[in-house]
Design a protein around this motif. Structure first.
Motif, PDB file in Angstrom:
ATOM      1  N   PRO A 272       0.760  -1.216  -0.007  1.00 10.67           N
ATOM      2  CA  PRO A 272      -0.026   0.184   0.038  1.00 10.67           C
ATOM      3  C   PRO A 272       0.948   1.271   0.026  1.00 10.67           C
ATOM      4  N   LEU A 273       2.130   1.421   0.803  1.00  5.94           N
ATOM      5  CA  LEU A 273       2.819   2.623   0.810  1.00  5.94           C
ATOM      6  C   LEU A 273       3.566   2.715  -0.696  1.00  5.94           C
ATOM      7  N   VAL A 274       3.930   1.709  -1.411  1.00  5.58           N
ATOM      8  CA  VAL A 274       4.405   1.651  -2.816  1.00  5.58           C
ATOM      9  C   VAL A 274       3.533   2.683  -3.741  1.00  5.58           C
ATOM     10  N   PHE A 275       2.042   1.961  -3.642  1.00  9.40           N
ATOM     11  CA  PHE A 275       1.210   2.564  -4.509  1.00  9.40           C
ATOM     12  C   PHE A 275       0.908   4.006  -4.158  1.00  9.40           C
ATOM     13  N   PHE A 276       0.684   4.162  -2.813  1.00 11.01           N
ATOM     14  CA  PHE A 276       0.583   5.624  -2.214  1.00 11.01           C
ATOM     15  C   PHE A 276       1.720   6.615  -2.729  1.00 11.01           C
ATOM     16  N   LEU A 277       2.789   6.340  -2.488  1.00 14.16           N
ATOM     17  CA  LEU A 277       3.910   7.135  -2.900  1.00 14.16           C
ATOM     18  C   LEU A 277       4.012   7.366  -4.637  1.00 14.16           C
ATOM     19  N   ILE A 278       3.964   6.427  -5.065  1.00 17.05           N
ATOM     20  CA  ILE A 278       3.996   6.417  -6.585  1.00 17.05           C
ATOM     21  C   ILE A 278       2.932   7.477  -7.356  1.00 17.05           C
ATOM     22  N   THR A 279       1.665   7.178  -6.596  1.00 16.67           N
ATOM     23  CA  THR A 279       0.615   8.141  -7.022  1.00 16.67           C
ATOM     24  C   THR A 279       0.750   9.488  -6.764  1.00 16.67           C
ATOM     25  N   LEU A 280       1.399   9.949  -5.543  1.00 21.74           N
ATOM     26  CA  LEU A 280       1.617  11.334  -5.325  1.00 21.74           C
ATOM     27  C   LEU A 280       2.744  11.646  -6.146  1.00 21.74           C
ATOM     28  N   PHE A 281       3.921  10.926  -6.348  1.00 23.19           N
ATOM     29  CA  PHE A 281       4.856  11.407  -7.109  1.00 23.19           C
ATOM     30  C   PHE A 281       4.482  11.629  -8.787  1.00 23.19           C
ATOM     31  N   GLY A 282       3.504  10.582  -9.138  1.00 24.47           N
ATOM     32  CA  GLY A 282       2.966  10.984 -10.519  1.00 24.47           C
ATOM     33  C   GLY A 282       2.418  12.220 -10.542  1.00 24.47           C
ATOM     34  N   PHE A 283       1.362  12.503  -9.785  1.00 21.63           N
ATOM     35  CA  PHE A 283       0.612  13.901  -9.957  1.00 21.63           C
ATOM     36  C   PHE A 283       1.356  14.857  -9.824  1.00 21.63           C
ATOM     37  N   PHE A 284       2.491  14.783  -8.940  1.00 27.73           N
ATOM     38  CA  PHE A 284       3.365  15.887  -8.773  1.00 27.73           C
ATOM     39  C   PHE A 284       4.036  16.285  -9.991  1.00 27.73           C
ATOM     40  N   PHE A 285       4.711  15.077 -10.742  1.00 29.59           N
ATOM     41  CA  PHE A 285       5.610  15.315 -11.868  1.00 29.59           C
ATOM     42  C   PHE A 285       4.752  16.042 -12.998  1.00 29.59           C
ATOM     43  N   VAL A 286       3.525  15.325 -12.983  1.00 31.63           N
ATOM     44  CA  VAL A 286       2.484  15.864 -14.036  1.00 31.63           C
ATOM     45  C   VAL A 286       2.260  17.482 -13.808  1.00 31.63           C
ATOM     46  N   GLY A 287       2.033  17.490 -12.374  1.00 29.14           N
ATOM     47  CA  GLY A 287       1.506  19.061 -12.093  1.00 29.14           C
ATOM     48  C   GLY A 287       2.744  20.015 -12.305  1.00 29.14           C
ATOM     49  N   ASP A 288       3.824  19.764 -12.174  1.00 27.80           N
ATOM     50  CA  ASP A 288       5.035  20.428 -12.371  1.00 27.80           C
ATOM     51  C   ASP A 288       5.286  20.486 -13.916  1.00 27.80           C
ATOM     52  N   GLY A 289       5.078  19.558 -14.647  1.00 26.09           N
ATOM     53  CA  GLY A 289       5.290  19.620 -16.055  1.00 26.09           C
ATOM     54  C   GLY A 289       4.239  20.583 -16.708  1.00 26.09           C
ATOM     55  N   LEU A 290       2.882  20.456 -16.219  1.00 21.11           N
ATOM     56  CA  LEU A 290       1.744  21.522 -16.603  1.00 21.11           C
ATOM     57  C   LEU A 290       2.130  22.752 -16.470  1.00 21.11           C
ATOM     58  N   ARG A 291       2.409  23.003 -15.153  1.00 21.54           N
ATOM     59  CA  ARG A 291       3.071  24.402 -14.769  1.00 21.54           C
ATOM     60  C   ARG A 291       4.048  24.921 -15.528  1.00 21.54           C
ATOM     61  N   ASP A 292       4.839  24.277 -16.012  1.00 22.94           N
ATOM     62  CA  ASP A 292       6.278  24.680 -16.851  1.00 22.94           C
ATOM     63  C   ASP A 292       5.572  24.877 -18.263  1.00 22.94           C
ATOM     64  N   ALA A 293       4.586  24.029 -18.700  1.00 21.03           N
ATOM     65  CA  ALA A 293       4.070  24.268 -19.957  1.00 21.03           C
ATOM     66  C   ALA A 293       3.350  25.244 -20.305  1.00 21.03           C
ATOM     67  N   LEU A 294       2.275  25.692 -19.232  1.00 27.05           N
ATOM     68  CA  LEU A 294       1.276  26.808 -19.354  1.00 27.05           C
ATOM     69  C   LEU A 294       1.759  27.940 -18.678  1.00 27.05           C
ATOM     70  N   ASP A 295       3.073  28.114 -18.069  1.00 22.05           N
ATOM     71  CA  ASP A 295       3.589  29.424 -17.737  1.00 22.05           C
ATOM     72  C   ASP A 295       3.740  30.402 -18.779  1.00 22.05           C
ATOM     73  N   PRO A 296       3.137  31.294 -18.983  1.00 17.14           N
ATOM     74  CA  PRO A 296       3.430  32.378 -19.742  1.00 17.14           C
ATOM     75  C   PRO A 296       4.687  33.018 -19.800  1.00 17.14           C
ATOM     76  N   LYS A 297       5.404  33.175 -18.446  1.00 13.36           N
ATOM     77  CA  LYS A 297       6.600  33.795 -18.473  1.00 13.36           C
ATOM     78  C   LYS A 297       7.742  32.736 -19.158  1.00 13.36           C
ATOM     79  N   ASP A 298       7.524  31.563 -19.674  1.00 13.55           N
ATOM     80  CA  ASP A 298       8.483  31.028 -20.010  1.00 13.55           C
ATOM     81  C   ASP A 298       8.410  31.027 -21.677  1.00 13.55           C
ATOM     82  N   ARG A 299       7.613  31.535 -22.236  1.00 19.29           N
ATOM     83  CA  ARG A 299       7.432  31.661 -23.715  1.00 19.29           C
ATOM     84  C   ARG A 299       7.728  32.914 -24.326  1.00 19.29           C
TER      85      ARG A 299
END
Length: 299
Positions: A272-299
């Motif tokens: 259960p702990l492994v699935f809990f951690l990989i789910t959290l890290f998956g969302f964090f990585f995707v969220g950081d990627g979307l933030r970088d992709a949609l940040d107007p300051k980077d374009r």
């Protein structure tokens, strides 16, 4: 000359979302997080099809002897072993992952919808209405979140619906402040002034013009909000106030597994702990990627 015109048209034809998609696809960490999330979703949705036992099936022959007879084994069909009560941990982990994802997604959707509409109205109307609405948010944010959620579960009952509503309706405060700040910068743009000049009603302007232009920041915040909801639910379940038997969640499974560490049953906590951690890290990585992709300051 013709090549220059075609190159110029190609640059002008790149939309915001096309550019953001290209940026996201170039982010390896975000793609890795997306692959991990797809694996977790597939596991939660279809893992029960390969489980040999039902989540609530109790093997009484393993109760009290699971430390040496209930270990993970493909031959016995207990891929992740059994828990303290003799129930198949694989099936329980599938159920726990599914419920934790539901709590995170539903709670984030409720928080985003309520917070976005509230903040957009406050920012567009402005004046005393804006001041009163945001002071209300400030007062609510000063109240301890966990105390209110625990109090709601104690008063109204420890049901899954109350957990969904409680987490979502209390977590919209930050989203409302973000939406209000973005609305203040959008409401004075030309397309909003044109809608006002043509007699469009304020509510229609908010829904059709303001909210769609908040979509980028809303998507980014929601992907970062889902793991926060999962952590809240896990903490509540760890205290015994969250998901109740016979249902379970990753937080409840982690709680049960941690109580059995001294009995030599490490697998009860590990899976259960492994699935809990990989789910959290998956969302964090995707969220950081979307933030970088949609940040107007980077374009």
């Amino acid at each position: 000359m013709i090549d220059d015109v075609e190159h110029t048209n190609e640059i002008q034809g790149r939309s915001l979302w096309r550019d953001a998609r290209a940026r996201f696809m170039a982010n390896r960490a975000a793609l890795f997080g997306l692959v991990v999330l797809c694996f977790v979703v597939i596991f939660a949705a279809f893992g029960g099809l390969i489980a040999q036992f039902e989540p609530d099936y109790v093997d009484f022959s393993l109760m009290g002897s699971n430390a040496y007879m209930g270990t993970p084994s493909i031959e016995t069909g207990h891929y992740f072993g059994v828990d303290y009560d003799g129930r198949d941990l694989f099936a329980r982990t599938v159920m726990g992952t599914r419920i934790s994802l539901l709590v995170g997604v539903v709670g984030a959707v409720v928080a985003v919808v309520v917070g976005t509409l509230y903040g957009a109205v406050a920012g567009y109307v402005g004046g005393r209405v804006d001041n009163a609405m945001m002071r209300t948010v400030d007062i609510l944010m000063s109240i301890p979140f966990m105390f209110v959620l625990i109090l709601m579960l104690v008063i109204f009952g420890r049901s899954m619906l109350m957990l969904f509503l409680g987490i979502g309706l209390i977590s919209w405060l930050d989203m409302s402040r973000i939406a209000r700040g973005q609305t203040l910068s959008i409401k004075n743009t030309e397309f909003v002034e044109a809608a006002v000049a043509t007699g469009v009603r304020p509510l229609t302007i908010i829904i059709r013009h303001i909210v769609p232009n908040l979509l980028g920041i809303v998507i980014v915040y929601s992907t970062l909000l889902v793991p926060q909801m999962i952590i809240f639910e896990s903490f509540i379940s760890y205290l015994g106030l969250g998901i109740q038997e016979p249902n379970t969640s990753l937080g409840a499974l982690i709680n049960q597994g941690s109580e059995q560490l001294n009995n030599g049953t490490l697998w009860m906590l590990t899976y259960p702990l492994v699935f809990f951690l990989i789910t959290l890290f998956g969302f964090f990585f995707v969220g950081d990627g979307l933030r970088d992709a949609l940040d107007p300051k980077d374009r």
